[in-house]
Scaffold this motif. Structure first.
Motif, PDB file in Angstrom:
ATOM      1  N   GLU A   1       0.552  -0.785  -0.257  1.00 27.36           N
ATOM      2  CA  GLU A   1      -0.200   0.259   0.190  1.00 27.36           C
ATOM      3  C   GLU A   1       0.504   1.099   0.023  1.00 27.36           C
ATOM      4  O   GLU A   1       0.802   2.418  -0.601  1.00 27.36           O
ATOM      5  CB  GLU A   1      -0.916  -0.044   0.885  1.00 27.36           C
ATOM      6  CG  GLU A   1      -1.801   0.636   1.659  1.00 27.36           C
ATOM      7  CD  GLU A   1      -2.873   0.367   2.703  1.00 27.36           C
ATOM      8  OE1 GLU A   1      -2.444  -0.619   2.924  1.00 27.36           O
ATOM      9  OE2 GLU A   1      -3.793   1.530   2.885  1.00 27.36           O
TER      10      GLU A   1
ATOM     11  N   THR B   1       0.407   4.284  -2.464  1.00 30.79           N
ATOM     12  CA  THR B   1      -0.308   3.359  -4.358  1.00 30.79           C
ATOM     13  C   THR B   1      -1.383   4.427  -4.979  1.00 30.79           C
ATOM     14  O   THR B   1      -2.403   4.730  -4.229  1.00 30.79           O
ATOM     15  CB  THR B   1      -0.316   1.852  -3.707  1.00 30.79           C
ATOM     16  OG1 THR B   1      -0.210   1.303  -3.118  1.00 30.79           O
ATOM     17  CG2 THR B   1      -0.949   1.324  -5.433  1.00 30.79           C
TER      18      THR B   1
ATOM     19  N   THR C   1      -3.876   1.299  -9.231  1.00 29.49           N
ATOM     20  CA  THR C   1      -3.510  -0.970  -9.162  1.00 29.49           C
ATOM     21  C   THR C   1      -2.309  -0.829  -9.909  1.00 29.49           C
ATOM     22  O   THR C   1      -1.526  -2.064  -9.941  1.00 29.49           O
ATOM     23  CB  THR C   1      -4.632  -1.787  -9.082  1.00 29.49           C
ATOM     24  OG1 THR C   1      -5.616  -1.187 -10.182  1.00 29.49           O
ATOM     25  CG2 THR C   1      -5.156  -1.438  -7.730  1.00 29.49           C
TER      26      THR C   1
ATOM     27  N   ALA D   1      -6.765  -3.367  -4.635  1.00 29.64           N
ATOM     28  CA  ALA D   1      -5.287  -2.743  -4.072  1.00 29.64           C
ATOM     29  C   ALA D   1      -7.012  -1.608  -3.357  1.00 29.64           C
ATOM     30  O   ALA D   1      -7.212  -0.482  -4.177  1.00 29.64           O
ATOM     31  CB  ALA D   1      -4.998  -2.713  -3.972  1.00 29.64           C
ATOM     32  N   LYS D   2      -6.072  -0.381  -2.383  1.00 24.02           N
ATOM     33  CA  LYS D   2      -7.253   0.775  -1.885  1.00 24.02           C
ATOM     34  C   LYS D   2      -5.939   1.637  -2.805  1.00 24.02           C
ATOM     35  O   LYS D   2      -4.897   1.432  -2.515  1.00 24.02           O
ATOM     36  CB  LYS D   2      -6.288   0.954   0.265  1.00 24.02           C
ATOM     37  CG  LYS D   2      -7.428   0.702   0.669  1.00 24.02           C
ATOM     38  CD  LYS D   2      -6.930   0.910   1.610  1.00 24.02           C
ATOM     39  CE  LYS D   2      -8.012   0.362   3.019  1.00 24.02           C
ATOM     40  NZ  LYS D   2      -7.811   0.244   3.890  1.00 24.02           N
ATOM     41  N   CYS D   3      -6.341   2.994  -3.841  1.00 25.04           N
ATOM     42  CA  CYS D   3      -5.588   3.853  -4.275  1.00 25.04           C
ATOM     43  C   CYS D   3      -5.886   5.144  -3.382  1.00 25.04           C
ATOM     44  O   CYS D   3      -7.089   5.068  -2.630  1.00 25.04           O
ATOM     45  CB  CYS D   3      -5.733   4.271  -4.574  1.00 25.04           C
ATOM     46  SG  CYS D   3      -5.538   2.130  -6.035  1.00 25.04           S
TER      47      CYS D   3
ATOM     48  N   TYR E   1     -10.529   2.106  -3.936  1.00 24.63           N
ATOM     49  CA  TYR E   1     -10.362   1.079  -4.108  1.00 24.63           C
ATOM     50  C   TYR E   1     -10.102   1.010  -5.697  1.00 24.63           C
ATOM     51  O   TYR E   1     -11.465   1.189  -6.297  1.00 24.63           O
ATOM     52  CB  TYR E   1     -11.300   0.034  -4.209  1.00 24.63           C
ATOM     53  CG  TYR E   1     -10.795  -0.340  -2.622  1.00 24.63           C
ATOM     54  CD1 TYR E   1     -10.231  -1.828  -1.887  1.00 24.63           C
ATOM     55  CD2 TYR E   1     -11.773   0.146  -1.254  1.00 24.63           C
ATOM     56  CE1 TYR E   1      -9.759  -1.942  -1.135  1.00 24.63           C
ATOM     57  CE2 TYR E   1     -11.675  -0.025   0.194  1.00 24.63           C
ATOM     58  CZ  TYR E   1     -11.161  -0.863  -0.097  1.00 24.63           C
ATOM     59  OH  TYR E   1     -10.929  -1.056   1.401  1.00 24.63           O
TER      60      TYR E   1
END
Ligand code: PHE
Length: 343
Positions: A132, A174, A177, A198-200, A214
């Protein structure tokens, strides 16, 4: 002062407490031992006048006695209280059903991530996870975004101060992705069918953009992969997630790490494709996609003469807002139960 005497006093106090038959008797004993003129209180009063070597030892013993007697009194009082309970009035039905604690449910975002994972794993994708807090090497550099690229701007990307690396550069939260693409290639396992959810993080905040959100990213690398594989995968996703009559369309666009690049649209979920106020001529924008740039394959150690690939990256909140017609992304992170309980 005599230790034996103190011990006797303690034994005497405790045995009288155990024999006491009522609250009144217990109260009398408390006064006799621990009251202002009580025997234990008197004993404690003498301690300051002892010589210093005796003072410490006796002080400790006398205090222990005091505590033990207090405890015995408290226990005896409790036992008296239990005796007074009227069993006939206070019975407990051990067979009665318990009270249910309020039960929550899985959040819409988590549920959508689960659903997207199922859709893609059914056709052979594998879900992966990458850091992350990421190096700009993977977020930008290896994706053909050089040092002066606007996506690297401080007004767009959140940097972690102080965490720097000679080779990998600065560190960032991040931003997309796609930072998983080269990391996936570096695993040296071909063919690739990656699903990275993923979390952005980006510096943005309005009805359709949150600073944390996400994304879900597909990456396929194999021999002979072309645009039809990308288009087929996009159509498959749209039909699985939005409904069987849905179509996608791809429009030319530009990303540094794909060539050609596309923006992907899906049939408008409000008007069904006829055209309405919400959409652009019957289409709603889903996100970005394209054929993996040969240099990116090279950066990941893959020979672009032998292999080709496609990638796509969409917002999780974006697709779920389209499906459920949610007008403001902040509702998803607000924790308002009146909103959340509708799902
Ligand atoms: N990473 C791009 C974005 O966040 C989307 C994208 C993913 C584009 C994969 C092409 C290929 O906007």
């Amino acid at each position: 002062m005599d230790i034996n005497k103190i011990q006797n006093l303690k034994n005497q106090a405790i045995s009288s407490i155990l024999e006491a038959k009522s609250d009144r008797e217990l109260e009398e004993l408390r006064i006799a031992f621990l009251g202002r003129k009580g025997e234990i209180t008197q004993l404690l009063k003498k301690i300051p006048s002892l010589n210093s070597s005796e003072r410490k030892e006796m002080g400790q013993i006398a205090n222990d006695v005091k505590r033990a007697v207090e405890q015995a009194l408290a226990d005896a009082k409790k036992a008296e209280a239990v005796k007074k309970i009227d069993i006939d009035k206070e019975w407990l039905d051990v067979t009665a059903p318990g009270k249910k604690p309020p039960l929550g449910h899985i959040h819409l975002v988590t549920e959508t991530i689960k659903e997207i994972t199922e859709i893609f794993t059914k056709i052979g994708f594998t879900r992966v996870a990458y850091p992350e807090v990421e190096w700009d090497w993977y977020s930008f550099g290896r994706l053909n975004m050089p040092a002066n690229h606007p996506a690297r701007d401080e007004w767009e990307t959140l940097y972690i101060d102080k965490l720097k690396h000679k080779k990998y550069g600065r560190s960032v939260l991040t931003p997309h992705t796609s930072s998983g693409q080269v990391r996936e290639m570096e695993k040296r396992k071909l063919p690739i069918r990656m699903l990275n959810i993923a979390k952005c993080y980006r510096r943005q905040s309005n009805v359709s953009h949150a600073p944390m959100f996400y994304q879900f990213e597909t990456l396929v690398v194999d021999k002979g992969i072309n645009v039809t594989h990308l288009k087929g995968t996009l159509d498959y996703f749209a039909q699985q997630y939005f409904g069987k009559d849905q179509k996608t369309r791809i429009r030319p666009f530009h990303f540094q790490f794909t060539e050609p690049s596309f923006e992907v649209d899906v049939t408008c979920t409000v008007c069904g494709g006829k055209g309405c106020q919400v959409c652009k001529g019957g289409w709603l924008e889903l996100g970005g996609a394209g054929m993996v740039h040969p240099l990116v394959l090279k950066h990941g150690g893959i020979d672009p003469e032998k292999y080709s690939g496609f990638a796509s990256g969409f917002g999780v909140e974006r697709v779920l807002m389209m499906r459920h017609k949610i007008p403001d992304i902040r509702l998803l992170f607000g924790g308002d139960l009146r909103f959340l309980n509708q799902f």
